[in-house]
Design a protein around this motif. Sequence first.
Motif, PDB file in Angstrom:
ATOM      1  N   PHE A   9     -17.741  -3.113   9.738  1.00 42.66           N
ATOM      2  CA  PHE A   9     -17.604  -4.379   9.028  1.00 42.66           C
ATOM      3  C   PHE A   9     -16.869  -5.290   9.983  1.00 42.66           C
ATOM      4  N   ALA A  10     -17.467  -6.467  10.241  1.00 47.99           N
ATOM      5  CA  ALA A  10     -16.936  -7.305  11.321  1.00 47.99           C
ATOM      6  C   ALA A  10     -16.752  -8.750  10.873  1.00 47.99           C
ATOM      7  N   PRO A  11     -15.752  -9.001  10.015  1.00 55.73           N
ATOM      8  CA  PRO A  11     -15.543 -10.372   9.527  1.00 55.73           C
ATOM      9  C   PRO A  11     -14.876 -11.262  10.576  1.00 55.73           C
ATOM     10  N   SER A  12     -15.131 -12.567  10.455  1.00 57.56           N
ATOM     11  CA  SER A  12     -14.410 -13.551  11.265  1.00 57.56           C
ATOM     12  C   SER A  12     -13.235 -14.066  10.435  1.00 57.56           C
ATOM     13  N   GLY A  21     -18.679 -10.934   1.605  1.00 56.73           N
ATOM     14  CA  GLY A  21     -18.143 -10.068   2.661  1.00 56.73           C
ATOM     15  C   GLY A  21     -17.695  -8.723   2.113  1.00 56.73           C
ATOM     16  N   ALA A  22     -17.096  -8.748   0.924  1.00 54.39           N
ATOM     17  CA  ALA A  22     -16.618  -7.496   0.314  1.00 54.39           C
ATOM     18  C   ALA A  22     -17.791  -6.567   0.010  1.00 54.39           C
ATOM     19  N   ARG A  23     -18.918  -7.136  -0.447  1.00 56.58           N
ATOM     20  CA  ARG A  23     -20.082  -6.286  -0.715  1.00 56.58           C
ATOM     21  C   ARG A  23     -20.617  -5.687   0.590  1.00 56.58           C
ATOM     22  N   THR A  24     -20.668  -6.482   1.653  1.00 58.00           N
ATOM     23  CA  THR A  24     -21.107  -5.961   2.957  1.00 58.00           C
ATOM     24  C   THR A  24     -20.201  -4.825   3.400  1.00 58.00           C
ATOM     25  N   ALA A  30     -19.663   2.766   2.248  1.00 53.59           N
ATOM     26  CA  ALA A  30     -20.296   3.810   1.434  1.00 53.59           C
ATOM     27  C   ALA A  30     -21.373   4.553   2.227  1.00 53.59           C
ATOM     28  N   PHE A  31     -22.117   3.827   3.067  1.00 55.88           N
ATOM     29  CA  PHE A  31     -23.164   4.475   3.853  1.00 55.88           C
ATOM     30  C   PHE A  31     -22.547   5.478   4.829  1.00 55.88           C
ATOM     31  N   ALA A  32     -21.446   5.069   5.477  1.00 54.50           N
ATOM     32  CA  ALA A  32     -20.759   5.994   6.392  1.00 54.50           C
ATOM     33  C   ALA A  32     -20.212   7.200   5.627  1.00 54.50           C
ATOM     34  N   ARG A  33     -19.598   6.951   4.469  1.00 55.64           N
ATOM     35  CA  ARG A  33     -19.021   8.053   3.679  1.00 55.64           C
ATOM     36  C   ARG A  33     -20.132   9.007   3.201  1.00 55.64           C
ATOM     37  N   ARG A  34     -21.233   8.446   2.750  1.00 62.57           N
ATOM     38  CA  ARG A  34     -22.343   9.264   2.237  1.00 62.57           C
ATOM     39  C   ARG A  34     -22.839  10.252   3.299  1.00 62.57           C
ATOM     40  N   HIS A  35     -22.861   9.795   4.558  1.00 60.38           N
ATOM     41  CA  HIS A  35     -23.433  10.621   5.629  1.00 60.38           C
ATOM     42  C   HIS A  35     -22.365  11.299   6.486  1.00 60.38           C
ATOM     43  N   GLY A  36     -21.127  11.322   5.981  1.00 63.24           N
ATOM     44  CA  GLY A  36     -20.056  11.975   6.746  1.00 63.24           C
ATOM     45  C   GLY A  36     -19.826  11.299   8.085  1.00 63.24           C
ATOM     46  N   GLY A  37     -20.094   9.999   8.136  1.00 61.64           N
ATOM     47  CA  GLY A  37     -19.991   9.268   9.399  1.00 61.64           C
ATOM     48  C   GLY A  37     -18.660   8.548   9.554  1.00 61.64           C
ATOM     49  N   THR A  38     -18.679   7.486  10.355  1.00 66.69           N
ATOM     50  CA  THR A  38     -17.457   6.752  10.713  1.00 66.69           C
ATOM     51  C   THR A  38     -17.624   5.284  10.350  1.00 66.69           C
ATOM     52  N   PHE A  39     -16.615   4.743   9.683  1.00 62.28           N
ATOM     53  CA  PHE A  39     -16.614   3.331   9.291  1.00 62.28           C
ATOM     54  C   PHE A  39     -15.562   2.602  10.114  1.00 62.28           C
ATOM     55  N   ILE A  40     -15.982   1.538  10.789  1.00 63.56           N
ATOM     56  CA  ILE A  40     -15.114   0.826  11.740  1.00 63.56           C
ATOM     57  C   ILE A  40     -14.854  -0.597  11.242  1.00 63.56           C
ATOM     58  N   LEU A  41     -13.605  -1.042  11.344  1.00 64.13           N
ATOM     59  CA  LEU A  41     -13.252  -2.422  10.995  1.00 64.13           C
ATOM     60  C   LEU A  41     -13.000  -3.195  12.290  1.00 64.13           C
ATOM     61  N   ARG A  42     -13.689  -4.309  12.426  1.00 66.40           N
ATOM     62  CA  ARG A  42     -13.602  -5.119  13.646  1.00 66.40           C
ATOM     63  C   ARG A  42     -13.353  -6.570  13.248  1.00 66.40           C
ATOM     64  N   ILE A  43     -12.342  -7.165  13.792  1.00 69.27           N
ATOM     65  CA  ILE A  43     -12.015  -8.563  13.468  1.00 69.27           C
ATOM     66  C   ILE A  43     -12.564  -9.447  14.583  1.00 69.27           C
ATOM     67  N   GLU A  44     -13.548 -10.281  14.249  1.00 71.53           N
ATOM     68  CA  GLU A  44     -14.213 -11.109  15.261  1.00 71.53           C
ATOM     69  C   GLU A  44     -13.503 -12.463  15.341  1.00 71.53           C
ATOM     70  N   VAL A  56      -6.511 -13.134   8.769  1.00 72.04           N
ATOM     71  CA  VAL A  56      -6.599 -11.716   9.167  1.00 72.04           C
ATOM     72  C   VAL A  56      -5.918 -10.855   8.106  1.00 72.04           C
ATOM     73  N   GLN A  57      -4.714 -11.268   7.706  1.00 72.91           N
ATOM     74  CA  GLN A  57      -3.961 -10.498   6.717  1.00 72.91           C
ATOM     75  C   GLN A  57      -4.693 -10.454   5.376  1.00 72.91           C
ATOM     76  N   ALA A  58      -5.325 -11.572   5.012  1.00 71.00           N
ATOM     77  CA  ALA A  58      -6.070 -11.625   3.745  1.00 71.00           C
ATOM     78  C   ALA A  58      -7.239 -10.640   3.769  1.00 71.00           C
ATOM     79  N   ILE A  59      -7.887 -10.498   4.926  1.00 73.68           N
ATOM     80  CA  ILE A  59      -8.989  -9.522   5.061  1.00 73.68           C
ATOM     81  C   ILE A  59      -8.438  -8.112   4.912  1.00 73.68           C
ATOM     82  N   LEU A  60      -7.327  -7.830   5.606  1.00 69.92           N
ATOM     83  CA  LEU A  60      -6.735  -6.479   5.540  1.00 69.92           C
ATOM     84  C   LEU A  60      -6.264  -6.170   4.117  1.00 69.92           C
ATOM     85  N   ASP A  61      -5.660  -7.166   3.456  1.00 71.38           N
ATOM     86  CA  ASP A  61      -5.186  -6.973   2.074  1.00 71.38           C
ATOM     87  C   ASP A  61      -6.360  -6.706   1.138  1.00 71.38           C
TER      88      ASP A  61
END
Length: 465
Positions: A9-12, A21-24, A30-44, A56-61
């Motif tokens: 998930f890569a919000p600006s 953005g929250a739905r994305t 959920a897709f990463a969790r379903r497949h035992g994968g990795t979910f990454i947070l990236r701040i663009e 930035v803080q509002a996104i993290l909160d």
Amino acid sequence: MASNVRTRFAPSPTGYLHIGGARTALFSWAFARRHGGTFILRIEDTDVARSTPEAVQAILDGMAWLGLDADEGPFYQMQRMERYKEVIQQMLAAGTAYHCYTSPEELDRIREEQRARGEKPRYDGRWRPEAGKVLPTPPEGVKPVVRFRNPAEGVVAWDDLVKGRIEIANTELDDLVIARADGTPTYNFCVVVDDLDMGITHVIRGDDHVNNTPRQINILQALGAQVPLYAHLSMILGDDGTKLSKRHGAVSVMQYDDDGYLPEAVVNYLGRLGWSHGDDEIFSREQFVEWFDLDHITPSAAQFNTEKLNWLNAHYIKQADNARLAAEVARRLARRGVDPEAGPAIEAVVALYKDRVANLNELADSTELYCVEVHPAPELVAQHLTEVSRPALAGLKARLAAATWEKSALNQAIKDTMAEHGLKMPQVAIPLRVATLGVAQTPAIDAVLEVLGRERVLARMARYV
């Protein structure tokens, strides 16, 4: 599917985390969790002029409130500048990128001329190296931009996991600027390098990015990278069918907390916004992860329905633990300047009202009446505390003063008063509600009295009888 699924998930941080953005984020998580994968947070955060620490803080909160925990990150693009510059140098050396000295004024003139000829306005490739082409001499003192050498022929195509097959002719794409004259890389380039370096396998994002995808695929291929699979989510419309705006939901996710929603209600609601599992409307986060797939995402726009969100929220409040609800209510009362300790145990009040409210603020409104001195509206007093009801309340007050303070005894005191004065239940109960809580409607009056407590009940009645 192998467990090497890696989503991001890569919000600006140019604004808050809103519902779209929250739905994305939820679908990617959920897709990463379903497949035992990795979910990454990236701040663009490369848009330095518009990116703020508060956003930035509002996104993290917002992510924390929704319970969307990242396995890696947050990563910040501004901290990766050296890496981007390194890749640009590699591309210049490989001939997949080149320096362009066309000034913004020249570009404007070229585009005006193209429009006048009825052509699509675009960069004309004058600095693009080609076999046998003699390039102009670089002008003195002009810092060049760096452009990507987009393929001149063929198509760029991908099988979108939501929208199906999409093909764009390369002739439709001009040579994208990947580094500005001051050396800073552009958005589309940074995204590509990040997706490459982070090994992203599935890009789940809003369909406002569809136009960026062919450019990003071409750059990835130029770098010899494995191209991820793409799933572009359709936009969310407001209740009235128009594009979602601040008027109906495109507000910070944390506004939903302020408005009295439980995070599990919002997550459940978002899960159903453009995705379905049969007719299931209510499901836990765990159930959502177990069911979630990309096959059942609808390619048409989803419509926000505040009524359904409110219905879900009421359901989750009914199910919630009283201690948790009490803590939420206490936080809201304190914010209003009301001392949560000034009334009876909040858990007991919450238990009375949780089945009657649609949000936590309504629960706090009802609880507040137990913690403050109430002042009924004069018209309520005139309507209910009449010459008929006051003598009955006086008799009831005497009975309550002597009663054992538990529901059945309080109920009996009310019934005895009704019998003595020849009144029906509403003729005693409603004046009693107005006198003790300042309102005409409450849960069962004997339960209300029991929770409010003897001292408060008698003191509040004493103002009227």
